[in-house]
Design a protein around this motif. Structure first.
Motif, PDB file in Angstrom:
ATOM      1  N   LEU A  88       0.836  -1.201   0.000  1.00 52.41           N
ATOM      2  CA  LEU A  88       0.000   0.000   0.000  1.00 52.41           C
ATOM      3  C   LEU A  88       0.872   1.253   0.000  1.00 52.41           C
ATOM      4  O   LEU A  88       0.599   2.203  -0.738  1.00 52.41           O
ATOM      5  N   GLY A  89       1.907   1.258   0.802  1.00 52.74           N
ATOM      6  CA  GLY A  89       2.809   2.410   0.836  1.00 52.74           C
ATOM      7  C   GLY A  89       3.418   2.695  -0.522  1.00 52.74           C
ATOM      8  O   GLY A  89       3.493   3.849  -0.955  1.00 52.74           O
ATOM      9  N   TRP A  90       3.834   1.639  -1.208  1.00 48.63           N
ATOM     10  CA  TRP A  90       4.403   1.802  -2.549  1.00 48.63           C
ATOM     11  C   TRP A  90       3.360   2.369  -3.501  1.00 48.63           C
ATOM     12  O   TRP A  90       3.629   3.306  -4.253  1.00 48.63           O
ATOM     13  N   ALA A  91       2.151   1.804  -3.466  1.00 50.31           N
ATOM     14  CA  ALA A  91       1.089   2.254  -4.369  1.00 50.31           C
ATOM     15  C   ALA A  91       0.758   3.727  -4.136  1.00 50.31           C
ATOM     16  O   ALA A  91       0.524   4.475  -5.089  1.00 50.31           O
ATOM     17  N   MET A  92       0.761   4.151  -2.884  1.00 49.73           N
ATOM     18  CA  MET A  92       0.482   5.555  -2.575  1.00 49.73           C
ATOM     19  C   MET A  92       1.637   6.448  -3.015  1.00 49.73           C
ATOM     20  O   MET A  92       1.420   7.525  -3.549  1.00 49.73           O
ATOM     21  N   GLN A  93       2.843   5.976  -2.824  1.00 52.06           N
ATOM     22  CA  GLN A  93       4.014   6.774  -3.175  1.00 52.06           C
ATOM     23  C   GLN A  93       4.101   7.025  -4.681  1.00 52.06           C
ATOM     24  O   GLN A  93       4.392   8.129  -5.105  1.00 52.06           O
ATOM     25  N   VAL A  94       3.841   5.997  -5.466  1.00 52.32           N
ATOM     26  CA  VAL A  94       3.956   6.148  -6.924  1.00 52.32           C
ATOM     27  C   VAL A  94       2.624   6.535  -7.553  1.00 52.32           C
ATOM     28  O   VAL A  94       2.529   6.652  -8.773  1.00 52.32           O
ATOM     29  N   GLU A  95       1.609   6.751  -6.710  1.00 50.89           N
ATOM     30  CA  GLU A  95       0.273   7.123  -7.166  1.00 50.89           C
ATOM     31  C   GLU A  95      -0.276   6.116  -8.171  1.00 50.89           C
ATOM     32  O   GLU A  95      -0.776   6.466  -9.227  1.00 50.89           O
ATOM     33  N   GLN A  96      -0.174   4.834  -7.799  1.00 48.24           N
ATOM     34  CA  GLN A  96      -0.692   3.745  -8.631  1.00 48.24           C
ATOM     35  C   GLN A  96      -2.204   3.887  -8.727  1.00 48.24           C
ATOM     36  O   GLN A  96      -2.889   3.886  -7.718  1.00 48.24           O
ATOM     37  N   VAL A  97      -2.706   4.036  -9.923  1.00 47.93           N
ATOM     38  CA  VAL A  97      -4.119   4.298 -10.120  1.00 47.93           C
ATOM     39  C   VAL A  97      -4.927   3.016 -10.227  1.00 47.93           C
ATOM     40  O   VAL A  97      -5.968   2.871  -9.608  1.00 47.93           O
ATOM     41  N   GLU A  98      -4.482   2.084 -11.023  1.00 41.30           N
ATOM     42  CA  GLU A  98      -5.280   0.902 -11.331  1.00 41.30           C
ATOM     43  C   GLU A  98      -4.967  -0.268 -10.417  1.00 41.30           C
ATOM     44  O   GLU A  98      -3.843  -0.436  -9.975  1.00 41.30           O
ATOM     45  N   GLY A  99      -5.981  -1.070 -10.148  1.00 40.13           N
ATOM     46  CA  GLY A  99      -5.785  -2.328  -9.449  1.00 40.13           C
ATOM     47  C   GLY A  99      -5.960  -2.272  -7.952  1.00 40.13           C
ATOM     48  O   GLY A  99      -6.176  -1.226  -7.357  1.00 40.13           O
ATOM     49  N   ARG A 113      -7.613   6.834  -3.688  1.00 40.24           N
ATOM     50  CA  ARG A 113      -7.885   8.244  -4.025  1.00 40.24           C
ATOM     51  C   ARG A 113      -8.356   8.995  -2.781  1.00 40.24           C
ATOM     52  O   ARG A 113      -7.897  10.110  -2.510  1.00 40.24           O
ATOM     53  N   LEU A 114      -9.273   8.386  -2.024  1.00 41.77           N
ATOM     54  CA  LEU A 114      -9.759   9.028  -0.801  1.00 41.77           C
ATOM     55  C   LEU A 114      -8.635   9.220   0.210  1.00 41.77           C
ATOM     56  O   LEU A 114      -8.532  10.273   0.852  1.00 41.77           O
TER      57      LEU A 114
END
Length: 109
Positions: A56-67, A78-79
């Motif tokens: 989750l931290g990685w996804a938030m850091q790189v602003e992973q949109v999909e999945g 997004r929230l």
């Protein structure tokens, strides 16, 4: 001891519970009933994952949109991002809006 060292040097993705699961599970398409089932199944995998928080931290850091990443959907991330932006903004306002310290006329020598 060698096992402990290996765990620390292994990249977090290599320890994910999703490693041996079809990646398509984590990228649902649409918003129908079957999509919700797929999201639920992906979340079950995430909940048992030892690196869910790092994911989750990685996804938030790189602003992973999909999945589905770190047990969250695109909308949930997004929230979370909006809340973080709001918290940062409010924190900056609080810091800049504090009253100056009251002076009692004491001088330091």
């Amino acid at each position: 001891m060698a096992t402990a060292q290996r765990v620390h040097t292994t990249h977090w993705r290599e320890r994910g519970a999703c490693l041996r699961v079809d990646p398509d599970l984590f990228f649902p398409i649409g918003d129908g009933g079957l999509t919700q089932v797929q999201i639920t199944e992906a979340m079950v995998v995430c909940r048992r994952c030892p690196v869910m928080e790092r994911c989750l931290g990685w996804a938030m850091q790189v602003e992973q949109v999909e999945g589905i990443w770190g047990g969250t959907t695109e909308g949930e991330r997004r929230l979370m991002s909006r809340r973080d932006d709001t918290d940062e903004h409010l924190g900056a306002r609080r810091v800049t809006s504090t009253r100056p310290a009251r002076s009692y006329g004491w001088k330091q020598s």
